[in-house]
Design a protein around this motif. Structure first.
Motif, PDB file in Angstrom:
ATOM      1  N   ASP A  44       6.428   2.443  -6.936  1.00  0.00           N
ATOM      2  CA  ASP A  44       5.929   0.846  -6.749  1.00  0.00           C
ATOM      3  C   ASP A  44       6.081   0.453  -5.361  1.00  0.00           C
ATOM      4  O   ASP A  44       5.123  -0.189  -4.725  1.00  0.00           O
ATOM      5  CB  ASP A  44       6.798  -0.029  -7.598  1.00  0.00           C
ATOM      6  N   GLU A  67       4.896  -8.358  -5.737  1.00  0.00           N
ATOM      7  CA  GLU A  67       6.140  -7.990  -6.648  1.00  0.00           C
ATOM      8  C   GLU A  67       7.448  -7.415  -6.150  1.00  0.00           C
ATOM      9  O   GLU A  67       8.352  -7.951  -6.165  1.00  0.00           O
ATOM     10  CB  GLU A  67       5.615  -7.292  -7.867  1.00  0.00           C
ATOM     11  N   GLU A  68       7.222  -6.392  -5.416  1.00  0.00           N
ATOM     12  CA  GLU A  68       8.520  -5.746  -4.874  1.00  0.00           C
ATOM     13  C   GLU A  68       8.965  -6.250  -3.571  1.00  0.00           C
ATOM     14  O   GLU A  68      10.179  -6.376  -3.494  1.00  0.00           O
ATOM     15  CB  GLU A  68       8.136  -4.224  -4.888  1.00  0.00           C
ATOM     16  N   ASP A  84       0.080  -6.813  -7.314  1.00  0.00           N
ATOM     17  CA  ASP A  84       0.959  -5.884  -8.159  1.00  0.00           C
ATOM     18  C   ASP A  84       0.730  -4.528  -7.831  1.00  0.00           C
ATOM     19  O   ASP A  84      -0.434  -4.086  -8.224  1.00  0.00           O
ATOM     20  CB  ASP A  84       0.966  -6.393  -9.469  1.00  0.00           C
ATOM     21  N   LEU A  86       1.730  -1.766  -8.992  1.00  0.00           N
ATOM     22  CA  LEU A  86       1.634  -0.809 -10.148  1.00  0.00           C
ATOM     23  C   LEU A  86       1.957  -1.881 -11.318  1.00  0.00           C
ATOM     24  O   LEU A  86       3.095  -2.303 -11.652  1.00  0.00           O
ATOM     25  CB  LEU A  86       2.884   0.280 -10.053  1.00  0.00           C
ATOM     26  N   ASP A  87       0.907  -2.042 -11.893  1.00  0.00           N
ATOM     27  CA  ASP A  87       1.184  -2.799 -13.356  1.00  0.00           C
ATOM     28  C   ASP A  87       1.230  -2.280 -14.438  1.00  0.00           C
ATOM     29  O   ASP A  87       0.234  -1.678 -14.692  1.00  0.00           O
ATOM     30  CB  ASP A  87      -0.209  -4.079 -13.339  1.00  0.00           C
ATOM     31  N   THR A  89       4.761  -0.212 -15.020  1.00  0.00           N
ATOM     32  CA  THR A  89       5.690   0.735 -14.485  1.00  0.00           C
ATOM     33  C   THR A  89       6.234   1.531 -15.645  1.00  0.00           C
ATOM     34  O   THR A  89       6.360   2.674 -15.498  1.00  0.00           O
ATOM     35  CB  THR A  89       6.460  -0.155 -13.829  1.00  0.00           C
TER      36      THR A  89
END
Ligand code: IPD
Ligand code: CA
Ligand code: CA
Ligand code: CA
Length: 267
Positions: A44, A67-68, A84, A86-87, A89
């Motif tokens: 991610d 996100e991260e 995002d 990696l949607d 995970t």
């Protein structure tokens, strides 16, 4: 293709390579928990860094919400990227091949561009406001399904905040009894992209994050569909509640949501 869509697709392809690489090297993952049923790995983070670096190369001053790594720069002023990396995970960690990269561009508070990329199927969904929606450069449209009875819906289950579980299950029960089927595939961004290209007829989920839905909503609108919060409004990025379908089916879905979800969980 708009130059920002070009940058977004380039960024998504780079992230896709990282994701595919680690899908083959799953033993190298370093998995952390961010909370109940909420995981993250270096994949991610590396995918997000690659996306941000690509954007920064061309536009060092644009705002970013990812996100991260959170927010860089101010929202609602100029251009903001909503990412995002990696949607899906949980699917990724289980090698269940349904996950995506979602990148949206918002200008002065309005969604302008969208890219959702499925790295396992090499499917690139793109849209720009007023320019239509595309899958691998071919025009896509929402389905023409008019009857809830015959429709296939996608949804997402609550998995860490269970405060609205009864409301969700009430809507689920009603849709279960009134549709041809419901799928929980595990990537909200891809679910929305699938509404845009007519693979599913509609989608609803509670409590999502802006990076799960920003790109998908624009794709659906540009594909001739409707996407709103549970009150029929535009507050979905804040509330996280989203329902989407072609215009005919949307009305029937909105009725079910209105009948089953109490007002305090619709906001
Ligand atoms: C999740 C996926 C899933 C949805 C969750 C999201 P993540 O995103 O979109 O389909 O049901 O609510 O959090 O954490 O895998 O990027
Ligand atoms: Ca996550
Ligand atoms: Ca997500
Ligand atoms: Ca994610």
């Amino acid at each position: 293709m708009h130059p920002l869509v070009n940058i977004a697709t380039q960024a998504a392809l780079e992230a896709g390579e990282i994701i595919r690489h680690y899908q083959e090297h799953i033993d190298q993952l370093d998995i952390e928990s961010k909370g109940k049923n909420d995981y993250v790995s270096q994949v991610d983070k590396q995918a997000e860094n690659a996306i941000i670096q690509t954007i920064r190369k061309y536009h060092p001053n644009h705002a970013i919400l990812a996100e991260e790594s959170g927010r860089q720069g101010k929202e609602n002023q100029g251009v903001e990227w909503i990412i995002d990396p990696l949607d899906g995970t949980t699917n990724f960690l289980h090698q269940f091949p349904q996950f995506s990269i979602s990148i949206a561009v918002r200008e002065k508070g309005k969604l302008q561009h969208a890219v959702i990329y499925d790295p396992m199927r090499d499917e690139m969904f793109t849209a720009s406001r007023g320019q239509g929606a595309f899958l691998n450069n071919r025009r896509i449209r929402v389905s023409e399904q008019k009857d809830l009875d015959d429709s296939l819906l996608a949804t997402g289950f609550p998995y860490h905040d269970f405060s609205y579980i009864d409301s969700y299950l009430a809507s689920f029960k009603s849709f279960m009894q009134q549709t041809a089927g419901i799928r929980r595939a595990g990537s909200a961004a891809l679910d929305l992209a699938y509404v845009a290209c007519g693979r599913v007829d509609g989608f609803w989920e509670f409590n999502l994050k802006p990076w799960d839905i920003a790109a998908g909503v624009l794709l659906i609108k540009e594909a001739g569909g409707l996407a709103t919060d549970f009150n029929g409004g535009e507050n979905f990025l804040d509330s996280g509640n989203i329902m989407a379908a072609n215009p005919k089916l949307y009305k029937q879905m909105a009725k079910v949501i209105g009948q089953t979800v109490p007002a305090e969980h619709r906001a």
